[in-house]
Write a protein that holds these residues in place. Structure first.
Motif, PDB file in Angstrom:
ATOM      1  N   SER A  71      17.400  -6.527  -2.463  1.00 53.60           N
ATOM      2  CA  SER A  71      16.859  -5.684  -3.529  1.00 53.60           C
ATOM      3  C   SER A  71      17.485  -4.297  -3.555  1.00 53.60           C
ATOM      4  O   SER A  71      17.297  -3.546  -4.515  1.00 53.60           O
ATOM      5  CB  SER A  71      15.342  -5.553  -3.370  1.00 53.60           C
ATOM      6  N   GLN A 292       5.757  -3.959   7.135  1.00 51.06           N
ATOM      7  CA  GLN A 292       5.673  -3.089   5.963  1.00 51.06           C
ATOM      8  C   GLN A 292       6.318  -1.745   6.278  1.00 51.06           C
ATOM      9  O   GLN A 292       6.384  -1.318   7.430  1.00 51.06           O
ATOM     10  CB  GLN A 292       4.221  -2.886   5.529  1.00 51.06           C
ATOM     11  N   THR A 393       3.195  -3.612  -1.387  1.00 52.84           N
ATOM     12  CA  THR A 393       2.646  -4.942  -1.096  1.00 52.84           C
ATOM     13  C   THR A 393       3.697  -5.894  -0.538  1.00 52.84           C
ATOM     14  O   THR A 393       3.351  -6.978  -0.063  1.00 52.84           O
ATOM     15  CB  THR A 393       2.028  -5.545  -2.370  1.00 52.84           C
ATOM     16  N   SER A 394       4.967  -5.526  -0.589  1.00 51.96           N
ATOM     17  CA  SER A 394       6.022  -6.368  -0.011  1.00 51.96           C
ATOM     18  C   SER A 394       5.894  -6.401   1.506  1.00 51.96           C
ATOM     19  O   SER A 394       5.512  -5.404   2.126  1.00 51.96           O
ATOM     20  CB  SER A 394       7.402  -5.828  -0.387  1.00 51.96           C
ATOM     21  N   ARG A 395       6.241  -7.537   2.089  1.00 52.08           N
ATOM     22  CA  ARG A 395       6.221  -7.672   3.549  1.00 52.08           C
ATOM     23  C   ARG A 395       7.514  -8.342   4.011  1.00 52.08           C
ATOM     24  O   ARG A 395       7.959  -9.324   3.425  1.00 52.08           O
ATOM     25  CB  ARG A 395       5.014  -8.476   4.026  1.00 52.08           C
ATOM     26  N   GLY A 396       8.079  -7.783   5.060  1.00 51.80           N
ATOM     27  CA  GLY A 396       9.268  -8.359   5.654  1.00 51.80           C
ATOM     28  C   GLY A 396       8.966  -8.956   7.010  1.00 51.80           C
ATOM     29  O   GLY A 396       7.822  -9.299   7.313  1.00 51.80           O
ATOM     30  N   ASN A 414      12.701  -6.578   3.405  1.00 54.41           N
ATOM     31  CA  ASN A 414      12.198  -7.263   2.196  1.00 54.41           C
ATOM     32  C   ASN A 414      11.570  -6.291   1.203  1.00 54.41           C
ATOM     33  O   ASN A 414      10.540  -6.569   0.592  1.00 54.41           O
ATOM     34  CB  ASN A 414      11.179  -8.348   2.581  1.00 54.41           C
ATOM     35  N   TYR A 415      12.198  -5.148   1.023  1.00 56.02           N
ATOM     36  CA  TYR A 415      11.700  -4.158   0.072  1.00 56.02           C
ATOM     37  C   TYR A 415      11.683  -4.710  -1.365  1.00 56.02           C
ATOM     38  O   TYR A 415      12.499  -5.549  -1.735  1.00 56.02           O
ATOM     39  CB  TYR A 415      12.603  -2.918   0.071  1.00 56.02           C
ATOM     40  N   ALA A 417       9.840  -6.686  -3.077  1.00 57.43           N
ATOM     41  CA  ALA A 417       9.721  -8.132  -3.257  1.00 57.43           C
ATOM     42  C   ALA A 417       8.611  -8.505  -4.235  1.00 57.43           C
ATOM     43  O   ALA A 417       8.487  -9.681  -4.606  1.00 57.43           O
ATOM     44  CB  ALA A 417       9.469  -8.814  -1.917  1.00 57.43           C
ATOM     45  N   THR A 418       7.792  -7.536  -4.647  1.00 53.13           N
ATOM     46  CA  THR A 418       6.698  -7.818  -5.569  1.00 53.13           C
ATOM     47  C   THR A 418       6.832  -6.959  -6.820  1.00 53.13           C
ATOM     48  O   THR A 418       7.389  -5.858  -6.787  1.00 53.13           O
ATOM     49  CB  THR A 418       5.330  -7.534  -4.921  1.00 53.13           C
ATOM     50  N   ASP A 421       5.252  -3.436  -6.575  1.00 48.16           N
ATOM     51  CA  ASP A 421       6.087  -2.394  -5.966  1.00 48.16           C
ATOM     52  C   ASP A 421       7.124  -1.871  -6.960  1.00 48.16           C
ATOM     53  O   ASP A 421       7.391  -0.665  -7.019  1.00 48.16           O
ATOM     54  CB  ASP A 421       6.782  -2.932  -4.719  1.00 48.16           C
TER      55      ASP A 421
END
Length: 538
Positions: A71, A292, A393-396, A414-415, A417-418, A421
């Motif tokens: 991303s 996060q 809310t993204s989680r890696g 995983n920035y 990802a939603t 965000d």
């Protein structure tokens, strides 16, 4: 095992320093504190603005890099983390932000009794020694919190006045009764020196015979008898040492090192560990998951009024600032460059603040992070204005690259990802532009340096965010607290699920990232965690 202690704490970082103090306070228990780094007795650590020098210093900084982030256009993100007494609290920007009360009420609602706002506030206050009397703050605690509002650079007032002109409320205390709004950050300093938990908690406790500190001691694995943690193996002074914990092993290595050590010790996804030749002790797939972090972008503006650049770029200015600091521990070297900002709603219909703002009276566009060198202010008057979503809310996740403890783990942030965000990023971009087009900021700006006036519209600004945005250095949640052993790592008392004698007490246990800087809530977690350990030891 020739050495025995009641407790072994792995990591003398922000949380570990608090634990070492509290667990030895009454003299009943012995504690071994194991730290991979060395001494924090450096002027660049103790002088508040010296963190610009430690940002790329491998002697005291793990200097992690993430994997390429799709991303962000395939860029890696540089993650400095403290490898030194005091941990990341010895190299951070010292901003003291507890977070919004709703953050902790959410923790409780996620199945973690005892972690709501009313439950955790006493532990924030317990650690604190605030500048002035307030019902919302503590006085006489170990760690000093300084109100810098009388000392901020004058250009910061223009930001606050501009935000109020747009209808955002003023907040005289982001950690008080009205945390929403714009104002001036509080910082962890005392008498012009950094007030890390190393200075506030650990160093005063080092004279106690019940506390043993081993520095340059890299933990290799937790030692188990069945599923009970009974000790720690660590490399120290060229040899492998083992120490026994009569009561508990406590991991305080932070959001990267704590899950790494768990996995090296056989606590993690059993199949993935088997693939690396690590025998599984407990199959806990959530270890290293749920990562996060806050991610921000900065806009840079050239102005017709003086900023910190004018003081700290010229060599003569550096000398003058240094002489003033030596004389009375005052002036720009005694502060953070993060001086004003706030917590705001991009839309009044939102229930809670969704954006954090930073206004810094300095810029360093000529010192890209990729050059891995000392951050130095630009040779012209300018400031930077930043935003990041408060509650992404993204989680890696992170995982082991090898069974070798010296090999860095693989980090996937995983920035973005939603869609939530992305929506917050777009709202933040629009807000920064709105701020700089409003008086009195608009009156002093002569040019938008980065991203530049030619970058307009949501599509272009989002592309700019993807091209330039980076971490705010707040990784959390990789040993997430929760009631379900299949989706979390520790329970509400911070015990590692399905084990005995093993806890994690640091920012990795956050169920969700807090709205703001994560150092203060990490101190709170350590204070509350220490109280739990002592209560269970009775």
């Amino acid at each position: 095992m020739t050495d025995e202690f009641d407790f072994i704490v792995v990591g003398a970082g922000t949380a570990g320093c608090v634990l070492a103090n509290r667990l030895t306070e009454d003299g009943r228990f012995t504690v071994l504190l194991v730290e991979a780094g060395g001494s924090d007795r450096s002027i660049w650590i103790q002088m508040p603005i010296g963190y610009g020098r430690t940002f790329f210093d491998r002697r005291i900084n793990w200097m992690y890099d993430t994997e390429p982030v799709e991303s962000l256009g395939g860029r890696r993100s540089y993650w400095p983390r403290g490898k030194v007494i005091g941990g990341s609290g010895s190299i951070n920007a010292m901003v003291y932000v507890r977070g919004q009360p709703r953050d902790f009420d959410d923790w409780k609602e996620l199945g973690n009794p005892g972690w709501g706002w009313d439950d955790v506030l006493p532990y924030f206050k317990k650690s604190e020694d605030f500048d002035w009397h307030s019902a919302h703050h503590g006085r006489g605690g170990p760690q000093h919190v300084t109100d810098i509002s009388p000392y901020v650079h004058p250009v910061c007032h223009s930001f606050v006045e501009t935000a109020q002109a747009l209808g955002f409320p003023a907040s005289s205390d982001f950690n008080g009764g009205k945390p929403e709004g714009v104002g001036y950050y509080q910082i962890n300093t005392k008498g012009g020196w950094r007030a890390s938990t190393a200075n506030a908690f650990l160093h005063p406790a080092r004279k106690r015979r019940s506390l043993t500190l081993h520095t340059h001691a890299h933990a290799q694995r937790i030692l188990f008898e069945g599923r009970r943690a009974v000790g720690v193996e660590y490399a120290h002074k060229g040899r492998v040492c083992k120490a026994k914990a009569r009561r508990e092993v406590i991991l305080s290595g932070g959001a990267i090192n704590s899950p790494q050590l768990l996995m090296l010790s056989g606590v993690g996804d059993a199949q993935k560990l088997k693939n690396l030749g690590i025998e599984s002790v407990v199959n806990t797939p959530a270890v290293g998951q749920n990562l996060q972090d806050h991610i921000a972008v900065s806009y840079f503006y050239k102005v017709r009024t003086a900023t910190l650049n004018d003081l700290l770029h010229p060599m003569l200015g550096k000398i003058r600032a240094g002489l003033r600091y030596m004389a009375d521990r005052a002036g720009p070297l005694s502060l953070s460059v993060n001086q004003s900002g706030g917590f705001v709603r991009s839309d009044p219909r939102k229930a809670y603040p969704n954006l954090q703002l930073y206004f810094s009276p300095v810029s360093y566009t000529k010192t890209p992070l990729s050059e891995r060198k000392l951050l130095n202010p630009d040779p012209f008057s300018a400031f930077l204005l930043s935003h990041n979503p408060c509650r992404p809310t993204s989680r890696g996740h992170l995982e082991l690259a090898s069974s070798d403890p010296q090999t860095y783990p693989v980090i996937h942030p995983n920035y973005l990802a939603t869609q939530d965000d992305i929506d917050d990023v777009l709202a933040g971009n629009r807000l920064l532009r709105q701020l700089v087009q409003t008086r009195p900021l608009a009156d002093i700006i002569t040019e938008e340096l980065i991203p530049g006036a030619g970058v307009e519209g949501d599509e272009a600004l989002l592309a700019d965010f993807r091209a330039r945005a980076d971490t705010v250095y707040h990784p959390t949640s990789t040993c997430m607290m929760g009631p379900d052993p299949t989706s979390s790592v520790v329970d509400a008392r911070l015990n590692v699920h399905r084990t005995a004698g093993l806890r994690v007490i640091d920012a990795s246990v956050f169920p969700t990232i807090t709205s703001g800087n994560t150092n203060a809530p990490t101190v709170m977690v350590a204070e509350k965690g220490a109280a739990m350990v002592l209560a269970d030891a009775k």
